[in-house]
Motif scaffolding. Sequence first.
Motif, PDB file in Angstrom:
ATOM      1  N   ASN A  71       0.839  -1.158  -0.068  1.00 13.40           N
ATOM      2  CA  ASN A  71       0.119   0.233  -0.036  1.00 13.40           C
ATOM      3  C   ASN A  71       0.698   1.322   0.112  1.00 13.40           C
ATOM      4  OD1 ASN A  71      -2.592   1.132  -0.065  1.00 13.40           O
ATOM      5  ND2 ASN A  71      -2.630   1.512   2.109  1.00 13.40           N
ATOM      6  N   ARG A 107       2.705  16.078   7.065  1.00 12.87           N
ATOM      7  CA  ARG A 107       1.105  16.313   6.958  1.00 12.87           C
ATOM      8  C   ARG A 107       0.885  17.159   5.842  1.00 12.87           C
ATOM      9  NH1 ARG A 107      -3.379  15.566  10.091  1.00 12.87           N
ATOM     10  NH2 ARG A 107      -1.862  15.126  11.911  1.00 12.87           N
ATOM     11  N   SER A 134      -3.303  16.708   1.369  1.00 11.84           N
ATOM     12  CA  SER A 134      -4.271  15.619   0.810  1.00 11.84           C
ATOM     13  C   SER A 134      -4.185  14.503   2.247  1.00 11.84           C
ATOM     14  CB  SER A 134      -3.352  14.737  -0.211  1.00 11.84           C
ATOM     15  OG  SER A 134      -1.986  14.521  -0.191  1.00 11.84           O
ATOM     16  N   GLY A 135      -3.365  14.795   3.052  1.00 10.36           N
ATOM     17  CA  GLY A 135      -3.366  13.705   4.309  1.00 10.36           C
ATOM     18  C   GLY A 135      -2.118  13.616   4.887  1.00 10.36           C
ATOM     19  N   GLY A 171       0.443   6.393   3.334  1.00 12.01           N
ATOM     20  CA  GLY A 171      -0.441   7.399   3.933  1.00 12.01           C
ATOM     21  C   GLY A 171      -1.440   8.029   2.821  1.00 12.01           C
ATOM     22  N   ALA A 172      -2.430   8.763   3.164  1.00  9.58           N
ATOM     23  CA  ALA A 172      -3.314   9.692   2.202  1.00  9.58           C
ATOM     24  C   ALA A 172      -2.345  10.753   1.312  1.00  9.58           C
ATOM     25  CB  ALA A 172      -4.162  10.080   3.149  1.00  9.58           C
ATOM     26  N   GLY A 173      -1.071  10.855   1.920  1.00  8.08           N
ATOM     27  CA  GLY A 173      -0.457  12.066   1.204  1.00  8.08           C
ATOM     28  C   GLY A 173       0.661  11.494   0.240  1.00  8.08           C
TER      29      GLY A 173
END
Length: 313
Positions: free
Chosen positions: A11, A54, A57-58, A78-80
């Motif tokens: 991921n 951070r 986008s996350g 992560g989301a970023g």
Amino acid sequence: MLSSDLHASSNSVVTEFVSEHPMDVAMTLSPLRRGKGDPTFERDSAGSVWRTSRLPSGVLTYRLTQISRFRVRSEAWGAGAAEFTGMLPALLGNADDASDFAPEHPTLIQAHREFPHLRLGRTGLVMEALVPAILEQRVHGVSAFASWRRLVTKFGERAPGPTPRPMFVPPAADVWRMIPSWEFHLANVDPARSKTIVRCAQSAGRLEETATMTAADATRRLRAIPGVGVWTAAEVAQRAFGDPDALSVGDYHLAAVVGWSLLGRPLDDDAMVEYLEPLAPHRFRAVRLLAVSGKAIKPKFGPRTPLVDHTGH
């Protein structure tokens, strides 16, 4: 040159960056580390740099591995992670231009010759640089680093990805803004610094805009916040903007270090600024070269200033 792939099994987003210029990942990113035990920064046994951040986008964790002098591999979680891919070249100093840096002092000439691969990176993230700089105002680094560790681990988020130890993403601006005064107190942060952090968090949106401004306009907006002075603004500019001229005037040691290293005698802030003026717009680059080359010197005289504990007040 960038090439990216999504690794579904882990991921993560894997990117390779190839530069025309030699790079040193550890050297470029070292100013982002806030002391030993920084919960946002780690180097593993293989020499890779792990860091959290951070982004709009996350949250993000990234691992940077130096493959060769010109090639760096990034793996991000992560989301970023996807957004980070576009930020990687600037972070590694690819936009840094030292072509017109021409020092005349023999010490700087030698340092520049020994470290031609020194690159000044740019995160583009203002609050990320601003909060720890405020914590470091007028106190020993060891005290500021301890405050940073406590606040980030308590109010930040666990970092995504398979980090080499438990790591944390710094709090969002809305979280910094809501931290109670007694929590700052328990972290050994006096009211002057804690109130400055809260004021900055309340204006975080406008402060993040400074990453796209000219150096003069960015400094002006940063310093419009009560408690953010020339030293703090320079510390932010060095990291968030990659500003090669951001001189940390007001630093407890810097003027003396510059004086002893280049003139064999101490200087005060005004004399340092005057002496380094011919090096503009590369005054921070000159200071950084002194540091990484080991040519920064300052004789030790007398006792150190005492550590201050605000938690018992």
